[in-house]
Motif scaffolding. Structure first.
Motif, PDB file in Angstrom:
ATOM      1  N   ALA A 123       0.365  -1.292  -0.090  1.00  0.00           N
ATOM      2  CA  ALA A 123       0.047  -0.009   0.176  1.00  0.00           C
ATOM      3  C   ALA A 123       0.829   1.525  -0.023  1.00  0.00           C
ATOM      4  N   ASN A 124       2.051   1.337   0.376  1.00  0.00           N
ATOM      5  CA  ASN A 124       3.143   2.374   0.780  1.00  0.00           C
ATOM      6  C   ASN A 124       3.852   2.589  -0.252  1.00  0.00           C
ATOM      7  N   HIS A 125       4.679   1.367  -0.811  1.00  0.00           N
ATOM      8  CA  HIS A 125       5.518   1.377  -2.110  1.00  0.00           C
ATOM      9  C   HIS A 125       5.510   1.136  -2.660  1.00  0.00           C
ATOM     10  N   THR A 126       4.371   0.484  -3.841  1.00  0.00           N
ATOM     11  CA  THR A 126       3.896   0.183  -5.543  1.00  0.00           C
ATOM     12  C   THR A 126       2.850   0.456  -5.047  1.00  0.00           C
ATOM     13  N   HIS A 127       2.494   0.278  -6.798  1.00  0.00           N
ATOM     14  CA  HIS A 127       1.955   1.162  -7.443  1.00  0.00           C
ATOM     15  C   HIS A 127       0.087  -0.283  -7.429  1.00  0.00           C
ATOM     16  N   ALA A 128       0.000  -1.618  -6.664  1.00  0.00           N
ATOM     17  CA  ALA A 128      -0.481  -2.415  -6.406  1.00  0.00           C
ATOM     18  C   ALA A 128      -2.114  -1.712  -6.001  1.00  0.00           C
ATOM     19  N   SER A 129      -2.892  -2.677  -6.747  1.00  0.00           N
ATOM     20  CA  SER A 129      -4.697  -2.753  -6.559  1.00  0.00           C
ATOM     21  C   SER A 129      -5.016  -3.595  -5.551  1.00  0.00           C
ATOM     22  N   PHE A 130      -5.564  -2.931  -4.833  1.00  0.00           N
ATOM     23  CA  PHE A 130      -6.138  -3.573  -3.856  1.00  0.00           C
ATOM     24  C   PHE A 130      -4.709  -4.488  -3.012  1.00  0.00           C
ATOM     25  N   PRO A 131      -4.202  -2.630  -1.536  1.00  0.00           N
ATOM     26  CA  PRO A 131      -3.001  -3.852  -1.971  1.00  0.00           C
ATOM     27  C   PRO A 131      -3.479  -5.190  -0.311  1.00  0.00           C
ATOM     28  N   TYR A 132      -3.933  -4.456   0.104  1.00  0.00           N
ATOM     29  CA  TYR A 132      -4.468  -5.823   1.489  1.00  0.00           C
ATOM     30  C   TYR A 132      -4.987  -6.923   1.261  1.00  0.00           C
ATOM     31  N   LEU A 133      -6.032  -6.713   0.285  1.00  0.00           N
ATOM     32  CA  LEU A 133      -6.546  -7.492  -0.370  1.00  0.00           C
ATOM     33  C   LEU A 133      -5.677  -8.813  -0.901  1.00  0.00           C
ATOM     34  N   ASP A 134      -4.998  -8.266  -1.488  1.00  0.00           N
ATOM     35  CA  ASP A 134      -4.144  -8.762  -2.053  1.00  0.00           C
ATOM     36  C   ASP A 134      -3.888 -10.064  -2.013  1.00  0.00           C
ATOM     37  N   ALA A 135      -2.736  -9.307  -1.316  1.00  0.00           N
ATOM     38  CA  ALA A 135      -1.142  -9.523   0.039  1.00  0.00           C
ATOM     39  C   ALA A 135      -2.420 -11.106   0.805  1.00  0.00           C
ATOM     40  N   THR A 136      -3.275 -10.931   0.646  1.00  0.00           N
ATOM     41  CA  THR A 136      -3.912 -11.959   2.289  1.00  0.00           C
ATOM     42  C   THR A 136      -4.311 -13.146   0.948  1.00  0.00           C
ATOM     43  N   THR A 137      -5.026 -12.723  -0.254  1.00  0.00           N
ATOM     44  CA  THR A 137      -5.199 -14.197  -0.910  1.00  0.00           C
ATOM     45  C   THR A 137      -4.006 -14.646  -1.183  1.00  0.00           C
ATOM     46  N   TYR A 158      -9.494 -24.455   1.169  1.00  0.00           N
ATOM     47  CA  TYR A 158      -9.241 -23.044   0.783  1.00  0.00           C
ATOM     48  C   TYR A 158      -9.416 -22.291  -0.300  1.00  0.00           C
ATOM     49  N   TRP A 159      -8.952 -23.242  -0.857  1.00  0.00           N
ATOM     50  CA  TRP A 159      -9.603 -22.560  -2.598  1.00  0.00           C
ATOM     51  C   TRP A 159     -10.260 -22.074  -2.777  1.00  0.00           C
ATOM     52  N   VAL A 160     -11.399 -22.999  -2.125  1.00  0.00           N
ATOM     53  CA  VAL A 160     -12.834 -22.855  -2.114  1.00  0.00           C
ATOM     54  C   VAL A 160     -12.904 -21.047  -2.252  1.00  0.00           C
ATOM     55  N   VAL A 161     -12.864 -20.660  -0.206  1.00  0.00           N
ATOM     56  CA  VAL A 161     -12.431 -19.214  -0.206  1.00  0.00           C
ATOM     57  C   VAL A 161     -11.464 -18.358  -0.979  1.00  0.00           C
ATOM     58  N   ILE A 162     -10.276 -18.752  -1.662  1.00  0.00           N
ATOM     59  CA  ILE A 162      -8.920 -18.187  -2.061  1.00  0.00           C
ATOM     60  C   ILE A 162      -9.861 -17.950  -3.595  1.00  0.00           C
ATOM     61  N   ASP A 163     -10.637 -18.527  -4.217  1.00  0.00           N
ATOM     62  CA  ASP A 163     -11.110 -18.331  -5.330  1.00  0.00           C
ATOM     63  C   ASP A 163     -12.702 -17.510  -5.285  1.00  0.00           C
ATOM     64  N   LEU A 164     -12.848 -17.648  -4.078  1.00  0.00           N
ATOM     65  CA  LEU A 164     -14.064 -15.887  -4.510  1.00  0.00           C
ATOM     66  C   LEU A 164     -14.046 -15.449  -4.765  1.00  0.00           C
ATOM     67  N   VAL A 165     -12.875 -14.929  -3.305  1.00  0.00           N
ATOM     68  CA  VAL A 165     -12.383 -13.846  -3.626  1.00  0.00           C
ATOM     69  C   VAL A 165     -11.531 -13.103  -4.837  1.00  0.00           C
ATOM     70  N   SER A 166     -10.732 -14.101  -5.723  1.00  0.00           N
ATOM     71  CA  SER A 166      -9.600 -13.941  -6.322  1.00  0.00           C
ATOM     72  C   SER A 166     -10.353 -12.830  -7.772  1.00  0.00           C
ATOM     73  N   ILE A 167     -12.088 -13.938  -7.748  1.00  0.00           N
ATOM     74  CA  ILE A 167     -13.457 -13.118  -8.621  1.00  0.00           C
ATOM     75  C   ILE A 167     -13.897 -12.375  -8.478  1.00  0.00           C
ATOM     76  N   TYR A 168     -13.239 -11.699  -7.014  1.00  0.00           N
ATOM     77  CA  TYR A 168     -13.942  -9.626  -6.878  1.00  0.00           C
ATOM     78  C   TYR A 168     -12.269  -9.322  -7.681  1.00  0.00           C
ATOM     79  N   LEU A 169     -10.834  -9.607  -7.032  1.00  0.00           N
ATOM     80  CA  LEU A 169      -9.907  -8.851  -7.760  1.00  0.00           C
ATOM     81  C   LEU A 169     -10.440  -8.732  -9.502  1.00  0.00           C
TER      82      LEU A 169
END
Length: 210
Positions: A123-137, A158-169
């Motif tokens: 969030a503070n040192h890159t141009h990443a989108s959705f930094p915290y969500l991206d980092a968590t997944t 675990y993949w069920v949850v990760i995939d659901l979040v990834s769909i949003y990203l």
């Protein structure tokens, strides 16, 4: 319903003129999952090729940790292939195992905590989108991919949850075809869990009959 139909129509439109590399990555990623559901060692070959393509694609749309994650996937593809072919005490490959819920709770807490400083850095040192969500997944995908290589049954949950979040990203970044692929991934992850559980039960039964 109208919004869902609009998303589907957009995905079809994109598929007609989609980037060749994204299409190939989707096909290989799907092949990986279908082979993994059957616990076929050849899933790792499809994973290696697919993740190499996605490494470049995600970098181009500024999902930096997703890109870095796919570099890790490539390394794990090689490790998983070796472990499934030559792992185990007798070097004949490993079988499906299961962990206690307490062990999974501890693993999940550790993974979630580790994702926080990574999200802050992004969030503070890159141009990443959705930094915290991206980092968590990313952190959970790193951990779960290791569980796949170890043939731990619960990796599919675990993949069920990760995939659901990834769909949003991916929807947020306009990767409609990949988003639809991950919708399918959710269903296949559920199927993979039951297939591996049947395999685990069959192995336990064979051990009890010896």
């Amino acid at each position: 319903m109208a919004q869902l139909w609009q998303m589907f129509s957009q995905a079809v439109t994109e598929a007609q003129g989609m980037d060749l590399w994204e299409g190939l990555a989707v096909i290989l990623a799907l092949a990986y999952l279908l082979l993994a559901m059957r616990a076929s060692v050849w899933c790792w070959g499809a994973a290696l090729a697919s993740t190499a393509i996605y490494t470049v694609l995600f970098w181009k749309v500024s999902l930096l940790m997703e890109s870095v994650l796919n570099v890790y996937y490539m390394a794990m593809a090689l490790y998983g292939y070796w472990l499934w072919r030559r792992g185990g005490e007798q070097q004949q490959g490993i079988t499906v195992s299961t962990w206690s819920w307490q062990r999974h709770v501890v693993l999940s807490i550790i993974t979630a905590v580790l994702s926080l400083p990574l999200g802050w850095f992004m969030a503070n040192h890159t141009h990443a989108s959705f930094p915290y969500l991206d980092a968590t997944t990313t952190c959970f995908a790193v951990m779960t991919t290791w569980l796949v290589a170890q043939k731990v049954l619960e990796n599919w949950l675990y993949w069920v949850v990760i995939d659901l979040v990834s769909i949003y990203l991916y929807l947020s970044k306009g990767l409609m075809l990949t988003s639809l692929l991950f919708v399918l991934y959710v269903a296949l992850a559920v199927g993979g869990y039951f297939l591996w559980r049947a395999d685990w039960r069959a192995h336990q039964l064979s051990l009890s009959e010896r």
